[in-house]
Every structure is written in structure tokens, then in C-alpha cells.
Design an enzyme around this catalytic site. Structure first.
Site, short mmCIF file in Angstrom:
data_model
loop_
_atom_site.label_atom_id
_atom_site.label_comp_id
_atom_site.label_asym_id
_atom_site.label_seq_id
_atom_site.Cartn_x
_atom_site.Cartn_y
_atom_site.Cartn_z
N GLN A 9 0.82 -1.21 0.00
CA GLN A 9 0.00 0.00 0.00
C GLN A 9 0.86 1.26 0.00
OE1 GLN A 9 -2.67 -0.83 3.20
NE2 GLN A 9 -3.92 -2.17 1.96
N ASP A 10 1.60 1.45 1.07
CA ASP A 10 2.65 2.47 1.09
C ASP A 10 2.22 3.86 0.63
OD1 ASP A 10 3.93 0.12 1.61
OD2 ASP A 10 4.89 0.00 -0.34
N THR A 11 0.99 4.24 0.87
CA THR A 11 0.55 5.61 0.65
C THR A 11 1.57 6.56 1.30
OG1 THR A 11 -1.72 4.88 0.78
CG2 THR A 11 -1.33 7.20 1.21
N VAL A 12 1.82 7.70 0.71
CA VAL A 12 2.75 8.64 1.33
C VAL A 12 1.99 9.85 1.89
CG1 VAL A 12 4.52 7.93 -0.33
CG2 VAL A 12 3.27 10.07 -0.70
#
Lengths: 364, 364
Positions: free
Chosen positions: A184-187
Site C-alpha cells: 500500500q505504502d501511501t505517502v
């Protein structure tokens, strides 16, 4: 650099592989440095720091936003991004937008547009999506840079898509190891600047194999980011948060805004003065229990939270249910950016009905 | 028809011209009748009644949804729609979708899709927008009917667009009478069926001259519609609501969900038992005062609310700040659909700081 500022960024809650740890830490530190490097001008602000930091993260192929985003079911990049000012309450977001190099800059253009009065009383949009958002970029002087759709597809994202698309086509859960939702690693970023207080932003390529046109938490008002001033100067706390995790669950919980409300309501009572308690309460009651109640066993979420008390003391909080969360932070007082991959302790044993929420606080 | 049901529809809060009063009432009555006509089968439900009623409203040129919608700045029709089940908590919505005859049927397809488990753990979407939403329609057996984009433009909507586009180009507020934001007329429905309890839906062509890609309250989870079961069987009240008005303000207030929460919180205390008090409290505190606090003088909103107490007594509530709101209702006990254009009394004088919220309750 003369401004008094704090900025922190995150590379998402998920499962950060050790082999990319160095690259991810560098990407996060670089984002902090980019945000600091543009200070000192008369236009410097928390909003601009958030925008600059997230733009830098979007350009990094190791993170799921902008270039290198997860691909949709049909192999394209479609991004969501949002930005909010605590001082003005202004918000702008874009959803399912393709062919824009930095979706966060386009979200900022939507926010800026909302402060321009219309002579005929037209209400400015909060959210623009898809091709319409891209067209809006063309009409704005502060527009985001338009690029070809293909130029946002990284080789690594394409390879991951190929593997999972095959697995999806065969509908065989045993054909590969790993978990689709780990990736996922949304920033995001949260910042405080003496000129405009708190700001928060978030940017995401969304879920791998999502349907084209799917809108995640990073596009939705009150879901993926929130920033507010103290409701009560005597008691309250300014706050900004940026959230990562399973978008649909975060939207259902309206999680970012719930956190803001909890700080407002808490102002003046003993629990409300402790961000650790507020985070735990909201994540437990509004997120974990609600998802569990619907039979969904592993709701995944990560929150990066910046608070600032009336005495000027700023603190950074990180709460997540996933194995790891990657963050970095810097301030005008301590201008060397520090990056950490936070890992949830493995040896904690909890009952099945207890959420595995790991919370840590850092004095800035 | 053997089912025990209630259904109510609205044609939006705004300013309904007397010259179209007859047509609007007919459209609303027809929607009620369509919803009732499909009862009796084993699949009949509140969700399907809401879907059928709103589809009928979308097909009517006098209302701002589906055919006859307000046109965007560049002269196209782009629709938002959402539907929610109180029993399952499931939700589906579409935003900025063009070339779909009945956006509410597509929102229903998104909702239905969310109950199909994915072998590889893919999270189903809550919201699909624009071209992606249209593509999704093609992939679903229960898909909405695809049509040409032009076929949704009514002569009346085109004429209105021409007039306001000209005014917009000249930026001259004095060149025409009327108010751009009067022309909203979002449609919606709330229903109760003994098989699946409460359901709610909303559908809108959005603001005239909106930017293409703009997402309004009818696409956003928790903003334009809400349905829920009673939280406490002893004390609580089932409810469903459908909301019309200025989308951006309604999204900011997360108004539909706030109403649901107020009924949950209120369960058991004296105010919570009175929907009139709940409506007034939420609209005053969460909507009117908040918008006024931001210097926006005339926030516009209309709420259609269906409640059902533990003893089975159903009541319909209508609350609005605009000059008029058009509604109709019917039940299995009283199967002759009744339509009313509610008009706010003109002779009420309030202080400048008091909201002009008109609330009325109807026993069903």
C-alpha cells in the site's frame, strides 16, 4: 532558513522489505530536505512544505504514489491526493487522476482555487477526479506538470502487477506467497510553520489491481488527512495527521476527521491532553472494533500525527496496525533529517479481540 | 402487493417554480408508484425500492439527475449517485459519470459487488468515478444501461447552461436575475421494507457550470445519504435520510452520517427520541453555524428523513433552508402516492444569526 518549522513525512504503513530499507529511508529524508530547502521566502508556509515534501515522495519509485504507483486492474497508474490547511480549513483533492506527475500539486491547485471568490456565486470544488482533474490542471497557472500516462509506470510496479494479475486471473490464492494488501505504502506529510500553523497531505497510487476509477482515502475529505487549529487557546492542541492503510475502511471510519474531533472534544479533560490516549481510543473504537464487528479480521492502518501544545512544544506520533511504518522528520531546530522504519514488536501476545495497535511518540 | 413497506422520495431543496409544479409532483408520484409496482417478488427489498424510485426520477427532465441534469462548464452531463443499506451497512456510489442512463443502478451494482468475496483478498471499492465507473458497468451483469453522452442533455438544461455560461464569461452578476445555486434539485429516496429494513439513496447532476470531474455530496460516503438499524432495540430508532443542497458544504459537514450518529447517541435520552429535535440540532450545529462561521451567508440544504420506532410507527420528516422542497410518499397501508411542494413560510422573521430551518413531520 529563518522560519520556525516542523515537518514529518511517511512512506506508508505496510510491510517494508529490508532489501529496500535504505532506499526508502533516503526517499523520506530527501523529502524532508526538499521541504526545508524552499523556506525563507515570504511565501514559505506549512502548506507549501507539505506539498513539496509529498511531491518529492511521489517522484520516488519505491513508494506507492506518483511515479512507481501500484497499477490498476488494466495496468495503468491512477492517483489520489489531498491537502488541507489547519488555519483556513481549506481543502483540495484529486482522485483517479492519470498523467499528472505530481497529484499533490494538483490537489494544492484545487485548494488555492477555493479561496478565489466567484462573481456569479459558483461554489468552488473540494474534489476533482479523472480527466476533469487533468483538464483543471491545464486551466490553472499553478498547475501540476502533465506527462504521458506510461511515464508513471515503473518497471518494478509493472512486474508486481504482472504477477498479481496472473494470480487474479487464476483466482488461486495458493499460487503465490505474500499478501496483496501489504503493498500500500501511501505517502504523506504533516507540517507546522509559524506563518500558517498546521497543514497535512496524503498521496497514493491506491490498491494494486484496483478498478480504474476507484477513489481511495487519499481523495476523500476527512478520510486521509486533517489539520486544525486549537479549538480553545487555553486548553487545546493544534494537530495535523496523514493516514495510510486500506482506503475503503479509512473512508468508512472518516478517520482523519475523527482524530481531529477527538482532540477538540478532549481539550480540557485529562485524556484529551494525551495524544497517545486519543490515538488509541479513536483507532480502537472507530476503526478496529468497527471493522472487526463486520467480520473483517485485519484492518490495516497507519497514522502520522503532529501535535503542538500551547507552550509551543511539538510532538510527533506514529500509530499503526501493520508490521512496519516508515517515517522521517526534521525541524528548524534540528535540521538533520532523521528516518526510521518503525517495526511492531513481534513478541507481543494479545487476545484475539485486542487490536495490535503500536503507538510511539517522538519529541521534536 | 403483500409486503409491508414505506417509501418517500424528494425532488430536491431549492426554488421550485410554480409553472413546473404539476410536472414535478407527477414525477415524484410516478417514482413512488414504480417503487411499489415491483413489490411482491421474493427479491423485493428497500434497496430495490430506492433504486427503482430514483431511476424513475432520473428519467424525468424536470429534475436535476440523469436525463435533464445541470450541465458542466463545458456543456456535458456528469452524474453522482449513492445507495446504502441500513441492514448490511453496505454502500456503493459513482461520481462524475457520463453516458450512463441511470447512475443509481450503477451505484447499486457497486454496492452489490462489495458483498462478493475475492479469493485473493481484493478490497471491493466504495466509489467508482468517471470513465472507470462506466467500464465497471460493462463488466457487471446488473450493469446500468449505457447511452450516448448527448442523449442525457435536455433542451431545457441546455438553454439554462447557455444563459449562465454567458453570464459566467462576462462575470457580470447583474446581467441576469435568479441565483445560480437555486438550480440544484438533487433527487433521492428513503424506504423501509420488512425484508431488509431501511435504505437510502441520492442522485444528482450537480451544480450548474461545475468543473468536469467535480464530485458532489451524492458520490461521497456519509455525505448525501445514510441508512442504519437501531443501535439499541429497546430504545433506538431505525433511520434513513437523503440530502439535497450545496454539495461541498454537505460533504464538509458529513451531514448524512452526522444525522445517523445523532440518532444513535440520542437513543435513550429525551432529545434523541424526537427526530424534530435531532434534525434541528444537527442542521443548526453541524451545518448552519459552521458555514456561517466561515463567512458563507446562505448554506442551502434539504433533508428527507424516514424514522421507524420500535413499535413499528414510521414517520417522515422534511427539513430545509431553501424556499421549497418537493416530496412524495406512499406505503403499503396507504398505496395512493401523495406529492407536496413544501414552501417555507414567508412571514417568519428571525434574527440574522438564526437559521431559517423549516422542519415538518408526517405520520405514515
Amino acid at each position: 532558513m529563518s522560519d520556525n518549522v516542523y515537518i514529518a513525512v511517511h512512506g506508508g504503513a505496510g510491510f517494508h522489505e529490508r532489501k529496500y530499507e535504505k532506499e526508502i529511508k533516503h526517499a523520506l529524508q530527501r523529502a524532508c530536505n526538499v521541504a526545508l530547502s524552499n523556506l525563507g521566502s515570504k511565501h514559505s508556509s506549512a502548506l507549501t512544505m507539505v506539498e513539496d515534501a509529498i511531491s518529492s515522495l511521489e517522484d520516488d519509485e519505491h513508494l506507492n504514489a506518483g511515479y512507481g504507483s501500484n497499477l490498476t486492474l488494466d495496468g495503468t497508474v491512477e492517483c489520489d491526493a489531498a491537502i488541507m490547511s489547519g488555519k483556513s480549513g481549506c481543502f483540495g483533492s484529486v482522485g483517479a487522476v492519470a498523467g499528472v506527475k505530481n497529484p499533490i500539486r494538483l490537489a494544492r491547485a484545487v485548494l488555492d482555487h477555493s479561496s478565489i471568490p466567484s462573481p456569479i456565486g459558483r461554489i468552488p470544488p473540494l474534489t476533482l477526479v479523472s480527466e476533469g482533474a487533468r483538464q483543471f490542471a491545464l486551466s490553472q497557472p499553478s498547475s501540476a506538470h502533465l506527462v504521458s500516462r506510461e511515464s508513471l509506470v515503473s518497471p518494478q510496479a509493472e512486474e508486481r502487477w504482472r504477477v498479481w494479475k496472473c494470480r487474479f486471473a487464476s483466482s488461486d490464492p495458493s499460487s503465490l506467497s505474500g499478501n496483496l494488501n501489504d503493498i500500500q505504502d501511501t505517502v504523506g506529510a504533516v507540517a507546522w510553520h509559524e506563518s500558517d500553523g498546521m497543514a497535512a497531505g496524503v498521496s497514493s497510487g491506491g490498491l494494486l489491481l484496483k478498478y480504474p476509477g476507484r477513489i481511495g482515502e487519499a481523495a476523500v475529505f476527512g478520510a486521509g488527512c486533517w489539520a486544525q487549529e486549537a479549538s480553545d487557546v487555553e486548553q487545546g492542541m493544534e494537530m495535523a495527521c496523514s493516514i495510510s492503510g486500506t482506503g475503503e475502511y479509512i473512508i468508512r471510519a472518516m478517520l482523519a476527521r475523527r482524530l481531529g474531533e477527538a482532540f477538540e472534544k478532549g481539550a480540557g479533560n485529562s485524556d484529551g491532553d494525551d495524544p497517545h490516549e486519543v490515538l488509541h481510543g479513536v483507532l480502537n473504537d472507530q476503526f478496529w472494533n468497527m471493522r472487526r464487528g463486520r467480520g473483517e479480521p485485519d484492518p490495516s492502518v497507519g497514522v502520522l500525527l503532529l501535535t503542538r501544545e500551547n507552550d509551543g512544544r511539538a510532538r510527533l506520533w506514529c500509530a499503526f496496525t501493520t508490521p512496519t511504518m516508515a517515517i522521517a522528520y526534521v525541524s528548524s531546530k534540528n535540521p538533520k533529517a532523521k528516518a526510521i522504519i518503525l517495526r511492531r514488536p513481534q513478541n507481543i501476545t494479545l487476545g484475539d479481540d485486542k487490536p495490535c495497535i503500536y503507538i510511539t511518540g517522538i519529541s521534536l
